[in-house]
Design a protein around this motif. Structure first.
Motif, PDB file in Angstrom:
ATOM      1  N   VAL A  12       7.215 -95.782 -80.480  1.00 19.41           N
ATOM      2  CA  VAL A  12       6.762 -94.484 -79.972  1.00 19.41           C
ATOM      3  C   VAL A  12       6.833 -94.498 -78.451  1.00 19.41           C
ATOM      4  CG1 VAL A  12       4.820 -92.870 -79.779  1.00 19.41           C
ATOM      5  CG2 VAL A  12       5.195 -94.119 -81.920  1.00 19.41           C
ATOM      6  N   LYS A  13       7.324 -93.401 -77.882  1.00 22.11           N
ATOM      7  CA  LYS A  13       7.281 -93.211 -76.443  1.00 22.11           C
ATOM      8  C   LYS A  13       6.843 -91.788 -76.145  1.00 22.11           C
ATOM      9  CE  LYS A  13       7.786 -93.916 -72.028  1.00 22.11           C
ATOM     10  NZ  LYS A  13       6.843 -94.796 -71.296  1.00 22.11           N
ATOM     11  N   ARG A  14       5.732 -91.649 -75.427  1.00 23.10           N
ATOM     12  CA  ARG A  14       5.208 -90.338 -75.068  1.00 23.10           C
ATOM     13  C   ARG A  14       5.211 -90.165 -73.561  1.00 23.10           C
ATOM     14  NH1 ARG A  14       0.961 -92.019 -78.616  1.00 23.10           N
ATOM     15  NH2 ARG A  14       1.218 -91.167 -80.731  1.00 23.10           N
ATOM     16  N   TYR A  15       5.489 -88.935 -73.139  1.00 29.74           N
ATOM     17  CA  TYR A  15       5.327 -88.515 -71.756  1.00 29.74           C
ATOM     18  C   TYR A  15       4.349 -87.351 -71.775  1.00 29.74           C
ATOM     19  CZ  TYR A  15       9.662 -91.145 -71.049  1.00 29.74           C
ATOM     20  OH  TYR A  15      10.625 -92.128 -71.022  1.00 29.74           O
ATOM     21  N   GLU A  19       6.501 -86.191 -77.089  1.00 26.86           N
ATOM     22  CA  GLU A  19       6.807 -87.434 -77.789  1.00 26.86           C
ATOM     23  C   GLU A  19       8.318 -87.573 -77.872  1.00 26.86           C
ATOM     24  OE1 GLU A  19       4.183 -89.509 -80.916  1.00 26.86           O
ATOM     25  OE2 GLU A  19       5.640 -88.344 -82.094  1.00 26.86           O
ATOM     26  N   SER A  22       9.558 -90.920 -81.785  1.00 23.50           N
ATOM     27  CA  SER A  22       8.453 -90.638 -82.719  1.00 23.50           C
ATOM     28  C   SER A  22       8.393 -91.640 -83.871  1.00 23.50           C
ATOM     29  CB  SER A  22       8.600 -89.225 -83.288  1.00 23.50           C
ATOM     30  OG  SER A  22       8.631 -88.256 -82.251  1.00 23.50           O
ATOM     31  N   LYS A  57       6.918 -98.857 -73.463  1.00 22.28           N
ATOM     32  CA  LYS A  57       6.716 -98.113 -74.706  1.00 22.28           C
ATOM     33  C   LYS A  57       5.262 -97.678 -74.819  1.00 22.28           C
ATOM     34  CE  LYS A  57       6.175-102.455 -77.311  1.00 22.28           C
ATOM     35  NZ  LYS A  57       4.724-102.441 -77.493  1.00 22.28           N
ATOM     36  N   THR A  58       5.037 -96.691 -75.654  1.00 22.65           N
ATOM     37  CA  THR A  58       3.671 -96.245 -75.916  1.00 22.65           C
ATOM     38  C   THR A  58       3.055 -97.021 -77.065  1.00 22.65           C
ATOM     39  OG1 THR A  58       4.231 -94.016 -75.140  1.00 22.65           O
ATOM     40  CG2 THR A  58       2.233 -94.239 -76.466  1.00 22.65           C
ATOM     41  N   GLY A 207      13.619 -87.208 -81.428  1.00 22.44           N
ATOM     42  CA  GLY A 207      12.837 -88.433 -81.395  1.00 22.44           C
ATOM     43  C   GLY A 207      12.749 -89.201 -82.688  1.00 22.44           C
ATOM     44  N   LYS A 208      13.422 -88.731 -83.726  1.00 23.82           N
ATOM     45  CA  LYS A 208      13.344 -89.396 -85.031  1.00 23.82           C
ATOM     46  C   LYS A 208      14.731 -89.791 -85.519  1.00 23.82           C
ATOM     47  CE  LYS A 208       9.213 -86.796 -86.453  1.00 23.82           C
ATOM     48  NZ  LYS A 208       8.636 -85.884 -87.471  1.00 23.82           N
TER      49      LYS A 208
END
Length: 253
Positions: A12-15, A19, A22, A57-58, A207-208
């Protein structure tokens, strides 16, 4: 014997509220060419940069060559090669000097001419990057990924902007490197390129990962649904015509 060189689990990487990646999971096998495909903004470059230790990474877990990204990022850096952009080179140095400089940064010994021969640039050894054609720059970019004799190299859209001859020449360079035992992970917007080069591809969107398999299997699965192209498929395309008329050998500007 474990045949996996890259393992990604629930990445997962969020800003902020966005996302970008995901919760994706996939693995890359030793010795294969693996493609990450998707439209702009799908999250493929972000995914690569995280695996390359260039971006945080998140959440999730990543292992490269058995090393955990959380516990041993420095060990991962030792066994990977990352494609550099032309802006990353010192403009006053020639190709041999650049290779020697990067080898020093890796604290390793390399024969610059042998490396240049791998990408058919031995006759440009004393040239500066700015003096190379687009295809030559891309081949030198690939050469820089091999300086530390990595187990796996990452190529981010390696043939973007190249003419058909230069593009196909680089394809053969990538295949040759792979046949010598190096695992390759690449992104590309050219789907014919992915079909020609990749053993398996992961298609990303928003994201998937929405599909992952060998290109031929994905095509067969689509055909099995009853899909038909609206336009009749010919035995050649316009690029084939171009190559046939202008010659298969690479001619640099």
């Amino acid at each position: 014997m474990n045949n996996t060189i890259i393992q990604v689990d629930h990445l997962v990487k969020r800003y902020g509220a966005l996302e970008a990646v995901s919760g994706i999971s996939f693995s890359v096998k030793k010795g294969e060419i693996f493609g990450l495909l998707g439209p702009n903004g799908a999250g493929k470059s972000t995914t690569l940069e995280i695996i390359e230790t260039l971006r945080s990474k998140t959440a999730g877990e990543i292992k490269v060559g058995g090393f955990s990204l959380d516990e041993a990022p420095s060990e991962i850096k030792k066994i990977i090669g990352v494609q550099l952009q032309s802006s990353g080179y010192f403009p006053g140095l020639n190709l041999v000097q650049l290779i020697e400089l990067f080898a020093g940064l890796y604290n390793c010994t390399v024969d610059p001419m042998q490396l240049l021969m791998q990408v058919n640039l031995q006759d440009k050894a004393k040239a500066k990057v700015k003096e190379l054609s687009g295809g030559q720059r891309q081949r030198f970019s690939v050469a820089t990924t091999l300086i530390n004799q990595p187990h796996v190299i990452f190529l981010d859209e390696p043939t973007t902007g190249l003419d058909p001859q230069a593009r196909r020449s680089l394809w053969e360079t990538i295949r040759t490197i792979n046949q010598q035992g190096t695992t390759i992970v690449l992104t590309t917007h050219y789907l014919d390129e992915a079909e020609y080069l990749c053993d398996r591809v992961a298609i990303m969107d928003a994201g998937k990962i929405i599909a992952l398999d060998a290109p031929s299997k994905l095509i067969d699965d689509l055909i099995a649904t009853g899909f038909e192209r609206k336009k009749e498929i010919k035995l050649a395309n316009l690029e084939d015509v171009f190559i046939h008329l202008t010659g298969h050998s690479l001619r640099e500007d």
